[in-house]
Design a protein around this motif. Structure first.
Motif, short mmCIF file in Angstrom:
data_model
loop_
_atom_site.label_atom_id
_atom_site.label_comp_id
_atom_site.label_asym_id
_atom_site.label_seq_id
_atom_site.Cartn_x
_atom_site.Cartn_y
_atom_site.Cartn_z
N LEU A 29 4.79 7.94 -9.03
CA LEU A 29 3.71 7.93 -9.88
C LEU A 29 2.44 7.75 -8.92
CD1 LEU A 29 5.08 5.97 -13.11
CD2 LEU A 29 5.13 8.56 -12.54
N LEU A 30 1.51 8.48 -8.98
CA LEU A 30 0.09 8.49 -8.55
C LEU A 30 -0.96 7.70 -9.44
CD1 LEU A 30 0.43 11.92 -6.84
CD2 LEU A 30 1.31 9.87 -6.01
N GLY A 31 -1.05 8.00 -10.61
CA GLY A 31 -2.06 7.71 -11.51
C GLY A 31 -1.53 7.69 -13.08
N ALA A 32 -2.17 7.10 -13.87
CA ALA A 32 -1.76 6.96 -15.17
C ALA A 32 -2.94 6.96 -16.10
CB ALA A 32 -0.92 5.90 -15.58
N TRP A 45 -11.35 12.08 -28.90
CA TRP A 45 -10.36 11.28 -28.15
C TRP A 45 -10.53 10.11 -27.26
CZ3 TRP A 45 -5.08 12.96 -27.38
CH2 TRP A 45 -4.81 14.21 -28.45
N TYR A 46 -9.97 9.14 -27.47
CA TYR A 46 -10.31 7.90 -26.71
C TYR A 46 -9.58 7.65 -25.38
CZ TYR A 46 -10.93 2.77 -26.20
OH TYR A 46 -11.25 1.73 -25.74
N LEU A 47 -10.04 7.04 -24.56
CA LEU A 47 -9.32 6.98 -23.18
C LEU A 47 -9.43 5.35 -22.77
CD1 LEU A 47 -8.27 8.13 -20.50
CD2 LEU A 47 -10.39 8.16 -19.42
N PRO A 48 -8.63 4.65 -23.50
CA PRO A 48 -8.80 3.04 -23.05
C PRO A 48 -8.75 2.75 -21.60
CG PRO A 48 -6.86 3.62 -24.39
CD PRO A 48 -7.51 4.95 -24.13
N ALA A 49 -7.79 3.40 -21.15
CA ALA A 49 -7.48 3.07 -19.62
C ALA A 49 -7.06 4.45 -18.67
CB ALA A 49 -6.27 1.89 -19.37
N VAL A 50 -7.59 4.21 -17.37
CA VAL A 50 -6.99 5.33 -16.48
C VAL A 50 -7.14 4.65 -15.03
CG1 VAL A 50 -9.29 6.35 -16.22
CG2 VAL A 50 -7.23 7.64 -15.70
N GLY A 51 -6.11 4.97 -14.19
CA GLY A 51 -6.09 4.38 -12.93
C GLY A 51 -5.32 5.08 -11.89
N THR A 52 -5.77 5.15 -11.02
CA THR A 52 -4.68 5.68 -9.64
C THR A 52 -4.30 4.32 -8.75
OG1 THR A 52 -6.74 5.89 -8.28
CG2 THR A 52 -6.05 7.80 -9.63
N ASP A 53 -3.25 4.76 -8.18
CA ASP A 53 -2.64 3.73 -7.25
C ASP A 53 -3.51 3.36 -6.07
OD1 ASP A 53 -0.72 1.64 -6.56
OD2 ASP A 53 0.79 3.19 -6.53
N ARG A 57 0.78 -1.21 0.13
CA ARG A 57 0.01 0.20 0.07
C ARG A 57 0.91 1.06 0.08
NH1 ARG A 57 -5.40 0.68 1.71
NH2 ARG A 57 -6.15 2.78 2.31
N PRO A 58 0.65 2.33 -0.94
CA PRO A 58 1.70 3.56 -0.94
C PRO A 58 1.34 4.39 0.13
CG PRO A 58 -0.38 3.54 -2.47
CD PRO A 58 -0.43 2.05 -1.89
N ALA A 59 2.39 5.02 0.48
CA ALA A 59 2.24 5.92 1.72
C ALA A 59 1.32 7.08 1.27
CB ALA A 59 3.80 6.75 1.76
N PRO A 60 0.71 7.86 2.41
CA PRO A 60 -0.23 8.68 2.10
C PRO A 60 0.18 9.78 1.20
CG PRO A 60 -0.18 8.07 4.45
CD PRO A 60 0.98 7.36 3.60
N LEU A 61 -0.60 10.59 0.50
CA LEU A 61 -0.45 11.41 -0.37
C LEU A 61 -0.21 12.83 0.76
CD1 LEU A 61 0.23 12.52 -3.23
CD2 LEU A 61 -2.27 12.75 -3.41
#
Length: 221
Positions: free
Chosen positions: A82-85, A137-145, A4-8
């Motif tokens: 990196l927090l999201g992509a 514009w197409y968004l095939p994937a987005v995610g946050t950690d 689990r990542p550290a708090p932001l």
């Protein structure tokens, strides 16, 4: 040991992903999609093994996206965390060429396996048949950690490109593979346009379309 990542606690910015971050982006998206219904259907198996295979899938997907404008954007701290992509494809560039798809088939087969490969093909066919013809514009994937959902990272990651869409008068499109994510996209201006039912008892996807905000105006010509 916890992953689990550290708090932001620090600020972050949105920027294009760097070539050296390919593995980190893929691993982040794999964690974000580890429990995704469609991914679990295409890549069955134990959680740890499935996450590793999902990471291989996203690394291949990014390689397929690389020639495209604004292909990968990340939310990252100044220190490089990196927090999201998000993967984006510009108008007219959402579909990988048949030559590139054919060349990648052996790698896809290694990722999905004998059971998952036909299912992955069915997902692609259903999505391609429903994909809008209008340039967008197409968004095939987005995610946050893990541990960062609900903290505004995903919204910030998408708002930059959506602001460009409004400025240029261009729409955006995505397929939500999880019904719980639909309200998140609706807050960003997307609307559900139907349901995509996968064959043989597969899960459902929700195509979503976002027209440009007229109040934002168009870029001067």
């Amino acid at each position: 040991m916890s992953t689990r990542p550290a708090p932001l606690s620090a600020g972050y910015g949105i920027r294009p992903a760097r070539p050296a971050e390919s593995a980190a982006v893929a691993a982040l998206l794999a964690r974000a999609f580890a429990d995704d219904p469609v991914m679990a259907w295409m890549i069955p198996g134990a959680d740890g093994e499935r996450e590793r295979r999902i990471a291989r899938y996203f690394r291949l997907a990014r390689r397929q996206q690389r020639p495209r404008a604004a292909a990968v954007r990340v939310a990252a701290t100044a220190e490089g965390r990196l927090l999201g992509a998000a993967l984006w494809s510009g108008p007219g560039r959402w579909r990988t060429s048949a030559v590139r798809e054919l060349a990648a088939l052996p790698r896809y087969a290694g990722i999905f396996g004998l059971r998952g490969m036909p299912r992955a093909g069915e997902v692609q066919e259903v999505m391609h048949e429903a994909h809008p013809a209008e340039p967008h514009w197409y968004l095939p994937a987005v995610g946050t950690d893990r541990g960062l959902q609900g903290m505004g990272v995903g919204s910030a990651l998408l708002r930059q490109q959506l602001a460009d869409c409004d400025r240029l008068g261009q729409p955006a499109y995505l397929e939500s593979s999880n019904i719980t994510n639909v309200p998140f996209y609706e807050k960003l201006g997307f609307r559900v346009t139907g349901e995509l039912l996968l064959p043989n008892g597969g899960p459902t996807l929700w195509p979503m379309w976002r027209g440009p905000d007229p109040a934002a105006g168009r870029a001067p010509r």
